[in-house]
Motif scaffolding. Structure first.
Motif, PDB file in Angstrom:
ATOM      1  N   TRP A  11      45.050 119.514  -0.603  1.00 49.37           N
ATOM      2  CA  TRP A  11      45.550 118.712   0.524  1.00 49.37           C
ATOM      3  C   TRP A  11      45.331 119.449   1.845  1.00 49.37           C
ATOM      4  N   LEU A  12      45.631 120.752   1.871  1.00 52.80           N
ATOM      5  CA  LEU A  12      45.451 121.539   3.085  1.00 52.80           C
ATOM      6  C   LEU A  12      43.978 121.618   3.480  1.00 52.80           C
ATOM      7  N   HIS A  13      43.110 121.783   2.483  1.00 54.31           N
ATOM      8  CA  HIS A  13      41.674 121.862   2.742  1.00 54.31           C
ATOM      9  C   HIS A  13      41.159 120.564   3.367  1.00 54.31           C
ATOM     10  N   THR A  14      41.626 119.444   2.814  1.00 54.61           N
ATOM     11  CA  THR A  14      41.169 118.142   3.312  1.00 54.61           C
ATOM     12  C   THR A  14      41.556 117.930   4.765  1.00 54.61           C
ATOM     13  N   TRP A  15      42.816 118.131   5.080  1.00 53.41           N
ATOM     14  CA  TRP A  15      43.286 117.784   6.421  1.00 53.41           C
ATOM     15  C   TRP A  15      42.962 118.851   7.462  1.00 53.41           C
ATOM     16  N   SER A  16      42.944 120.110   7.087  1.00 50.64           N
ATOM     17  CA  SER A  16      42.561 121.138   8.066  1.00 50.64           C
ATOM     18  C   SER A  16      41.088 121.010   8.435  1.00 50.64           C
ATOM     19  N   GLY A  17      40.284 120.507   7.497  1.00 53.94           N
ATOM     20  CA  GLY A  17      38.882 120.283   7.814  1.00 53.94           C
ATOM     21  C   GLY A  17      38.643 118.992   8.566  1.00 53.94           C
ATOM     22  N   LEU A  18      39.324 117.916   8.167  1.00 56.69           N
ATOM     23  CA  LEU A  18      39.051 116.605   8.756  1.00 56.69           C
ATOM     24  C   LEU A  18      39.487 116.510  10.215  1.00 56.69           C
ATOM     25  N   LEU A  19      40.649 117.045  10.547  1.00 56.42           N
ATOM     26  CA  LEU A  19      41.225 116.832  11.874  1.00 56.42           C
ATOM     27  C   LEU A  19      40.363 117.402  12.996  1.00 56.42           C
ATOM     28  N   VAL A  20      39.573 118.432  12.707  1.00 55.20           N
ATOM     29  CA  VAL A  20      38.786 119.064  13.772  1.00 55.20           C
ATOM     30  C   VAL A  20      37.301 119.097  13.438  1.00 55.20           C
ATOM     31  N   CYS A  21      36.885 118.346  12.417  1.00 57.09           N
ATOM     32  CA  CYS A  21      35.512 118.479  11.932  1.00 57.09           C
ATOM     33  C   CYS A  21      34.475 118.078  12.979  1.00 57.09           C
ATOM     34  N   TRP A  22      34.793 117.142  13.870  1.00 56.68           N
ATOM     35  CA  TRP A  22      33.792 116.686  14.842  1.00 56.68           C
ATOM     36  C   TRP A  22      33.550 117.746  15.911  1.00 56.68           C
ATOM     37  N   GLY A 397      33.407 105.741  12.755  1.00 56.22           N
ATOM     38  CA  GLY A 397      32.823 105.767  14.095  1.00 56.22           C
ATOM     39  C   GLY A 397      32.656 107.183  14.621  1.00 56.22           C
ATOM     40  N   LEU A 398      33.675 108.021  14.400  1.00 50.67           N
ATOM     41  CA  LEU A 398      33.578 109.410  14.842  1.00 50.67           C
ATOM     42  C   LEU A 398      32.489 110.162  14.083  1.00 50.67           C
ATOM     43  N   ASN A 399      32.362 109.877  12.797  1.00 52.47           N
ATOM     44  CA  ASN A 399      31.312 110.522  12.006  1.00 52.47           C
ATOM     45  C   ASN A 399      29.928 110.165  12.532  1.00 52.47           C
ATOM     46  N   ILE A 400      29.697 108.891  12.772  1.00 51.33           N
ATOM     47  CA  ILE A 400      28.384 108.469  13.259  1.00 51.33           C
ATOM     48  C   ILE A 400      28.118 109.056  14.644  1.00 51.33           C
ATOM     49  N   GLY A 401      29.110 108.944  15.537  1.00 48.77           N
ATOM     50  CA  GLY A 401      28.909 109.432  16.898  1.00 48.77           C
ATOM     51  C   GLY A 401      28.693 110.923  16.975  1.00 48.77           C
ATOM     52  N   ALA A 402      29.413 111.693  16.140  1.00 49.36           N
ATOM     53  CA  ALA A 402      29.303 113.151  16.184  1.00 49.36           C
ATOM     54  C   ALA A 402      28.092 113.652  15.410  1.00 49.36           C
ATOM     55  N   ILE A 403      27.897 113.150  14.198  1.00 47.29           N
ATOM     56  CA  ILE A 403      26.865 113.700  13.319  1.00 47.29           C
ATOM     57  C   ILE A 403      25.493 113.120  13.636  1.00 47.29           C
ATOM     58  N   ALA A 404      25.396 111.810  13.782  1.00 47.07           N
ATOM     59  CA  ALA A 404      24.105 111.197  14.094  1.00 47.07           C
ATOM     60  C   ALA A 404      23.849 111.140  15.589  1.00 47.07           C
ATOM     61  N   GLY A 405      24.922 111.121  16.394  1.00 53.48           N
ATOM     62  CA  GLY A 405      24.734 111.022  17.843  1.00 53.48           C
ATOM     63  C   GLY A 405      24.356 112.330  18.502  1.00 53.48           C
ATOM     64  N   LEU A 406      24.799 113.470  17.941  1.00 56.81           N
ATOM     65  CA  LEU A 406      24.492 114.760  18.564  1.00 56.81           C
ATOM     66  C   LEU A 406      22.991 115.050  18.608  1.00 56.81           C
ATOM     67  N   PRO A 407      22.205 114.790  17.538  1.00 60.32           N
ATOM     68  CA  PRO A 407      20.755 114.977  17.661  1.00 60.32           C
ATOM     69  C   PRO A 407      20.135 114.122  18.767  1.00 60.32           C
ATOM     70  N   ILE A 408      20.650 112.912  18.975  1.00 56.11           N
ATOM     71  CA  ILE A 408      20.148 112.077  20.074  1.00 56.11           C
ATOM     72  C   ILE A 408      20.406 112.760  21.407  1.00 56.11           C
ATOM     73  N   ALA A 409      21.609 113.347  21.573  1.00 50.30           N
ATOM     74  CA  ALA A 409      21.960 114.020  22.818  1.00 50.30           C
ATOM     75  C   ALA A 409      21.077 115.242  23.053  1.00 50.30           C
ATOM     76  N   LEU A 410      20.873 116.055  22.016  1.00 56.48           N
ATOM     77  CA  LEU A 410      20.035 117.250  22.166  1.00 56.48           C
ATOM     78  C   LEU A 410      18.597 116.877  22.501  1.00 56.48           C
ATOM     79  N   ALA A 411      18.064 115.874  21.804  1.00 61.12           N
ATOM     80  CA  ALA A 411      16.697 115.451  22.088  1.00 61.12           C
ATOM     81  C   ALA A 411      16.577 114.899  23.512  1.00 61.12           C
ATOM     82  N   SER A 412      17.601 114.180  23.966  1.00 60.25           N
ATOM     83  CA  SER A 412      17.577 113.643  25.331  1.00 60.25           C
ATOM     84  C   SER A 412      17.583 114.768  26.363  1.00 60.25           C
TER      85      SER A 412
END
Length: 547
Positions: A11-22, A397-412
């Motif tokens: 439980w600790l692993h799940t939530w300590s990772g999820l809350l700040v993963c982005w 939405g946060l997953n898509i924006g952070a994980i797939a959106g960051l490469p778009i930002a770097l390339a831009s």
């Protein structure tokens, strides 16, 4: 305690990772790219690619740099001269302009790249932050006070450390699971991928997280030093990390002493160690001082560097620093050195990069694993045409924006470097704005339609932008792959950057192709969910019913 120690750790692993993963994904991505920040900066300054630079002695390079500074920075309170390295063959000079009367703070900082043999500016180089922006982004973020950003990053890094330790405790078969990957199994496949990339570079993940916290330890935990030194921070720093004394200007003009004896004395003191940097305080004043800092030693892990301070007028040695660093200072220097990997040769730096890349995958798969698992609970609602809950949609939405959106930002960011007018005012800030504009658009679209199709669109967009960067170079520079790779002309680092972005772009496009929507039977989803529940809870009766 939730049903036992290991379940509590899960439980600790799940939530300590999820809350700040982005935030952690941004930190890992920018930090990983920073291992090659000098190469990124070189790629983003194409005017330097064709410059013919002749290696010369430190004395000649420094004398040429001082002549330019005397001409262009006569009223500056401080000059900086950075010697050429194998990653940057130019001499870089910097100076602080005098503060404007009536305004608080320091004056504007200026810099220029010089040919060490002639002292002339290499070219009218475009203004860009290059790889330094990416490096600062991973711990200072942007558009906010640096202190706030470092507190945010430290908070997230502490969560990351907790997630790593609790993850090791949770997975009792962690090393066995490293060799296990079951594709096309939904949640099981994501868990296998998460375990594999986590265990692959587990020592690195622990080192990079802990050392990142240590680099800012005096900001996070200042109380011990404040109590021991009665709140006198300057006394603490002077005793723990000896600093060169900087005097106030005397107001009396004076000529700088000859540099040759100082350079000879420094090189002899360091057993022929190379000089990395000169810092000249109060140049042209009777209270001028010259600090010579040693170049990094690839045989040492520590970030600490030796330095010597001389009187700028007489040339007499004032003090030496770093020769006998305390055990505490040396320990912190080693941890900081490990974090930034300045000691690493190109091969070792590549290994650090690959471990960082595995860290990015670990954070990304962990975030996706939670969403996949929660979405399975909505299988019946989705089969009837319903929708998942608000929390799952938000995480999607946060997953898509952070994980797939960051490469778009770097390339831009890289596209803006090539397409913006070279001589435009505040050009470097315009490049950075395009980074955040592109990322903002990707994040908004991700929350409007957080589904598999949006994953595909954004991965394809990032892949195309990265893969076409070498093509863009053909039309905007004279050092494209046709020249650097096939003709053997131009810096090798530029060819390496083009090849990497091409391969990374194709990897993103391949990932998008693998995400093509597939119709999965509800019965199989329910069966897999029952099996997964049995694996975590140990309920063998459920397993028999499911099978």
């Amino acid at each position: 305690m939730r049903d036992g120690f290991r379940q509590s750790m899960a439980w600790l692993h799940t939530w300590s990772g999820l809350l700040v993963c982005w935030v952690l994904f941004l930190v890992f991505t920018a930090g990983t790219a920073s291992y090659f920040r000098d190469e990124i900066s070189l790629w983003m300054e194409p005017e330097l690619h064709a410059a013919a630079i002749t290696p010369v002695s430190n004395l000649v390079a420094t004398q040429n740099a001082i002549r330019l500074l005397e001409k262009e920075a006569a009223g500056s309170p401080r000059w900086f001269i950075t010697m050429p390295t194998d990653r940057n063959p130019a001499v870089r000079v910097g100076w602080s302009s005098p503060p404007v009367k009536g305004e608080k703070g320091r004056g504007k900082f200026n810099s220029a790249d010089l040919n060490p043999a002639t002292g002339e500016r290499l070219a009218d180089v475009r203004e860009t932050r290059g790889g330094d922006f990416i490096y600062r982004l991973h711990y200072d973020l942007h558009y906010m006070p640096a202190k706030w950003a470092r507190w945010i990053i430290g908070f997230c890094a502490m969560f990351m450390l907790v997630a790593i330790i609790s993850g090791v405790i949770t997975h009792k078969r962690i090393f066995k699971d490293f060799f296990t990957f079951r594709p096309k199994k939904g949640q099981r496949s994501w868990l296998d991928a998460h375990n594999a990339v986590a265990v692959l570079a587990l020592p690195y993940h622990l080192m990079i997280t802990y050392s990142g916290l240590v680099t800012l330890m005096f900001m996070y935990m200042p109380y011990g030093a404040q109590v021991a030194y009665n709140g006198d921070e300057k006394a603490f720093l002077a005793e723990s990390f000896r600093q060169a004394e900087v005097k106030k200007p005397a107001g009396q003009p004076a000529q700088l002493a000859a540099l040759a004896p100082m350079i000879a004395q420094a090189e002899k003191h360091w057993d022929e160690g190379q000089i990395g940097r000169f810092t000249i305080n109060n140049p042209g004043d009777a209270n001028a001082t010259i600090q010579i800092t040693r170049e990094r030693d690839e045989k040492k892990l520590s970030h600490l560097r030796q330095s010597m301070q001389f009187d700028g007028v007489s040339g007499a040695l004032i003090s030496t620093m770093g020769d006998d660093a305390s055990a505490a200072a040396e320990t912190r220097g080693v941890l900081f050195g490990l974090h930034v990997a300045e000691f690493a040769n190109p091969l070792l730096r590549t290994l650090f990069f690959l471990c960082g890349f595995a860290g990015c995958a670990m954070v990304a798969t962990g975030a996706l694993l939670w969403a996949v698992k929660k979405r399975q609970g909505y299988a019946k609602e989705l089969a009837k045409g319903g929708r998942v809950g608000f929390g799952v949609r938000l995480v999607d939405g946060l997953n898509i924006g952070a994980i797939a959106g960051l490469p778009i930002a770097l390339a831009s960011y890289f596209w803006a470097n090539r397409l913006l007018e070279v001589g435009m005012e505040k050009r470097s800030e315009a490049e950075i704005r395009w980074f955040f504009i592109a990322w903002g658009i990707a994040a908004i679209l991700a929350h409007i339609r957080p589904n598999r199709r949006m994953w595909q669109w954004q991965l394809v967009a990032g892949g195309v932008l990265f893969a076409l960067l070498p093509v863009l170079n053909v039309f905007t520079t004279d050092t494209h792959l046709g020249v650097t790779l096939f003709q053997g002309k131009g810096p090798v680092a530029v060819a390496g950057f083009d090849l990497f972005v091409l391969g990374f772009g194709l990897l993103l496009i391949y990932a998008a192709k693998r995400l093509a929507p597939k119709k999965v039977a509800l019965k199989l989803d329910q069966k897999e969910q029952a099996i997964e529940k049995t694996s975590s809870d140990g309920d063998h009766s459920t397993l028999r019913e499911a099978t």
